[in-house]
Design a protein around this motif. Structure first.
Motif, PDB file in Angstrom:
ATOM      1  N   SER A 186      13.526   0.344   2.395  1.00  0.00           N
ATOM      2  CA  SER A 186      12.630   1.223   3.167  1.00  0.00           C
ATOM      3  C   SER A 186      13.200   2.633   3.330  1.00  0.00           C
ATOM      4  O   SER A 186      12.601   3.449   4.040  1.00  0.00           O
ATOM      5  N   HIS A 235      10.077   6.598  -0.750  1.00  0.00           N
ATOM      6  CA  HIS A 235       8.665   6.603  -0.379  1.00  0.00           C
ATOM      7  C   HIS A 235       8.084   8.002  -0.195  1.00  0.00           C
ATOM      8  O   HIS A 235       6.962   8.263  -0.609  1.00  0.00           O
ATOM      9  N   TYR A 236       8.864   8.884   0.434  1.00  0.00           N
ATOM     10  CA  TYR A 236       8.274  10.159   0.841  1.00  0.00           C
ATOM     11  C   TYR A 236       8.917  11.374   0.181  1.00  0.00           C
ATOM     12  O   TYR A 236       8.656  12.502   0.583  1.00  0.00           O
ATOM     13  N   GLY A 283      12.284   3.307   7.070  1.00  0.00           N
ATOM     14  CA  GLY A 283      11.016   3.130   7.762  1.00  0.00           C
ATOM     15  C   GLY A 283       9.799   3.538   6.963  1.00  0.00           C
ATOM     16  O   GLY A 283       9.795   4.575   6.306  1.00  0.00           O
ATOM     17  N   PHE A 284       8.743   2.700   7.042  1.00  0.00           N
ATOM     18  CA  PHE A 284       7.489   3.007   6.345  1.00  0.00           C
ATOM     19  C   PHE A 284       6.611   3.844   7.259  1.00  0.00           C
ATOM     20  O   PHE A 284       5.532   3.423   7.680  1.00  0.00           O
ATOM     21  N   HIS A 285       7.065   5.021   7.572  1.00  0.00           N
ATOM     22  CA  HIS A 285       6.278   5.920   8.411  1.00  0.00           C
ATOM     23  C   HIS A 285       6.455   7.308   7.810  1.00  0.00           C
ATOM     24  O   HIS A 285       7.580   7.764   7.636  1.00  0.00           O
ATOM     25  N   ALA A 286       5.347   7.944   7.488  1.00  0.00           N
ATOM     26  CA  ALA A 286       5.406   9.237   6.794  1.00  0.00           C
ATOM     27  C   ALA A 286       5.824  10.334   7.765  1.00  0.00           C
ATOM     28  O   ALA A 286       5.011  11.124   8.230  1.00  0.00           O
ATOM     29  N   SER A 287       7.109  10.364   8.050  1.00  0.00           N
ATOM     30  CA  SER A 287       7.690  11.380   8.930  1.00  0.00           C
ATOM     31  C   SER A 287       9.124  11.606   8.465  1.00  0.00           C
ATOM     32  O   SER A 287       9.677  10.777   7.742  1.00  0.00           O
ATOM     33  N   GLY A 306       5.809  -0.490  10.544  1.00  0.00           N
ATOM     34  CA  GLY A 306       6.688  -0.330   9.378  1.00  0.00           C
ATOM     35  C   GLY A 306       8.159  -0.182   9.679  1.00  0.00           C
ATOM     36  O   GLY A 306       8.860   0.542   8.975  1.00  0.00           O
ATOM     37  N   TYR A 331      -0.829   2.245  13.819  1.00  0.00           N
ATOM     38  CA  TYR A 331      -0.064   3.378  13.290  1.00  0.00           C
ATOM     39  C   TYR A 331       0.048   4.518  14.288  1.00  0.00           C
ATOM     40  O   TYR A 331       1.130   4.993  14.580  1.00  0.00           O
ATOM     41  N   GLY A 391       5.652  10.478  -3.842  1.00  0.00           N
ATOM     42  CA  GLY A 391       6.537  10.739  -2.718  1.00  0.00           C
ATOM     43  C   GLY A 391       6.561  12.195  -2.301  1.00  0.00           C
ATOM     44  O   GLY A 391       6.438  12.527  -1.121  1.00  0.00           O
ATOM     45  N   PHE A 398       6.000  17.519   5.804  1.00  0.00           N
ATOM     46  CA  PHE A 398       6.751  17.297   7.049  1.00  0.00           C
ATOM     47  C   PHE A 398       7.006  18.591   7.825  1.00  0.00           C
ATOM     48  O   PHE A 398       6.838  18.628   9.041  1.00  0.00           O
TER      49      PHE A 398
END
Lengths: 355, 355
Positions: free
Chosen positions: A62, A67-68, A150-154, B29, B171, B198, B205
């Motif tokens: 994670s 991911h991001y 973490g799977f949170h787009a931050s 998540g 979420y 990604g 952000f």
């Protein structure tokens, strides 16, 4: 065995891989030195960097890098002269740009001392890895990525800053024919094009593959709105010579503030070459190719320094550039690399001795 | 102990972490199930996927994911109904979009069976991790990244495809006030905005942080050229209700083809709600807010399903949306989640039983 160099803790590798390396036949960035600098951001601050053995990085699935796309990097080179002195080229500019990239990607900015002292300690430990052969160098790759989970787009709360090095030969080999892009683009107004962000490169691969399938080696990026302005050449800045004037686009939020680019501008001006920093249109380049005033095009960047372009394609038409005996590209490349490698005076104060 | 489920090899974890998890108070998540699906691309092809214990990934520092941002992902959810049946929502659409993203990021496309059979085997092994509480679900994160090595800006020759899962609560919590972006943007024409890459997220952000500092929770992305067209809300698609018409922008190379977005369009139409898929200007939204015809705005995506917006800021002016008793947002969210969780008929054939 732990030692301290320049206030940086050094954990030496038990063995060296240096004897496995053929320094006369180096590719670019595919063999790695014995050590790397490692520095972790956690609990709200960058922890003290350490030189450690070059080795694997272990991350949770994670980790946000997967991911991001929170990642940035720099490219630098170290050179060794005949007296075994080690030189860098404008390293503080790389440090400053890394932090410009960091800010845009919501990555915590690095302290200058961690970058500079860490890099110097690393080069001291791995100085035997710096090639001396002409055209070769120790390629240096500082990079920072989101290691927090973490799977949170931050933005992540933890990051890794690493400097790895790779003794390298030249980046490109052979002729470079480019395709002026009419459909795809690499950056948006208000986007991250001016940062050395990982995602900027991934987005270029597919259009570049399509260009390669058509017989070109690289893409000339144009603005995403009209595709009428020439912006970058592959992962490099671009210069166009029309008659005896060298033209390059102005930096913007879409165009990287290249260190080789700005060095070329300054160097060329000091040599009496006319330099225009202004927007370049595809139309004028095509016209200049047709009427014979287009003399040269080349890419500029740390990896290749200067990469001459032999021709370009646009709207299913190919244009070949003249084969000149004396080019700005080869002249300026020699001047810059002579300064970089301590073969010539450095009136600009660009060279930086590592000691 | 190795077993085979659906032709997929399963290597079971020796212990379970499930008893450490408070299923009544799940965040989004941040807790991960016992297993993951792992599939490697090497020697020019995707190798057979395996279900393995959820655990660390080890990579060389030169792995291209750290440098060139070659990564894509999907977001999905699994639900368990009162009879312990397990349901997915339009999973083949996620698979297809993953491959659309893969192509744009020069990542090798995945075989459908590896994705679907692998996912089913993973859900069978970790079925006890699927929450049953209303509003909770097992969040599923398929992702692919460049694991191959080298400091050369070109596509990797090795990749990892992983599906990890996380039992999750909702979420967003609380009110969402958004800022209409006037400077930054998330995607270029001809760029990768339509892909779940990604780098698209990392670039959001910093502007989002700036919006948060001004008292907003999310950014409304506008086109990079004029900032006059409303495109996405944070990492979600956006819907605007003016009078009784629901409006959302058309998909493009800048806008993600959201599965929740297209489900809302279809569902709303079938319920007799007028839906306009067309470009939305900032001007008309501001005008509608001023003259009282702007009834609702909401984001739509897998993670939040539908996330109502309470107000927006634009050019230093705040606009508050009315607090209606019956909203399209709450009505459509209930309709969709009822279909997802097998509480209502599914005339669209969206629900997918895992067995």
């Amino acid at each position: 065995m732990n030692t301290i160099i320049n206030d940086i803790e050094v954990l030496k590798a038990k063995t060296t891989k240096i004897n496995e390396v053929d320094f006369d036949n180096l590719k670019f960035g595919s063999v790695f030195s014995d050590h790397m600098l490692e520095c972790n951001f956690k609990n709200g601050k960058w922890q003290a960097p350490k030189v450690v053995p070059y080795g694997p990085i272990t991350l949770d699935p994670s980790a946000k890098i997967f991911h991001y796309g929170q990642s940035i990097f720099e490219g630098m080179k170290a050179y060794k002269d005949a007296e075994e002195n080690v030189w860098l080229f404008r390293p503080l500019d790389n440090f400053k740009r890394l932090n410009i990239s960091a800010k845009r990607l919501a990555i915590p900015e690095l302290p200058e001392s961690y970058f500079m002292d860490g890099l110097k300690a690393l080069l001291e430990v791995d100085k035997d890895w710096i090639p001396k052969k002409d055209g070769s160098s120790l390629y240096i790759r500082p990079f920072v990525f989101a290691s927090g989970n973490g799977f949170h787009a931050s933005p992540a709360t933890e990051y890794k800053f690493i400097i790895a090095t790779a003794p390298s030969g030249s980046y490109f080999s052979g002729e470079v024919k480019v395709l002026i892009e009419e459909k795809y683009s690499r950056s948006a107004n208000g986007g991250v094009g001016y940062a050395k962000a990982g995602g900027n490169y991934a987005g270029q691969f597919y259009p570049t593959q399509l260009a390669i399938e058509k017989g070109y080696q690289q893409v000339i990026w144009t603005d995403d709105n009209t595709h009428e302005y020439i912006e970058e050449a592959g992962a490099m800045n671009i210069f166009v010579r029309i008659n005896d004037t060298l033209i390059t686009g102005p930096t913007s939020d879409r165009i990287l503030d290249g260190i080789t680019r700005k060095s070329i501008i300054e160097l060329a001006k000091s040599e009496g070459i006319a330099v225009d920093v202004r927007k370049i249109t595809v139309t004028e380049v095509v016209e200049a190719a047709k009427n014979g005033t287009l003399k040269e095009m080349f890419g500029a960047g740390t990896a290749a320094v200067i990469s001459p372009i032999s021709g370009f394609g646009y709207k299913d038409q190919d244009y070949t550039l003249p084969k000149l005996d004396d080019t700005f590209a080869s002249y300026l490349k020699k001047r810059i690399t002579d300064i970089q490698t301590n073969k010539a005076e450095d009136p600009f104060g660009w060279r930086f001795k590592v000691e």
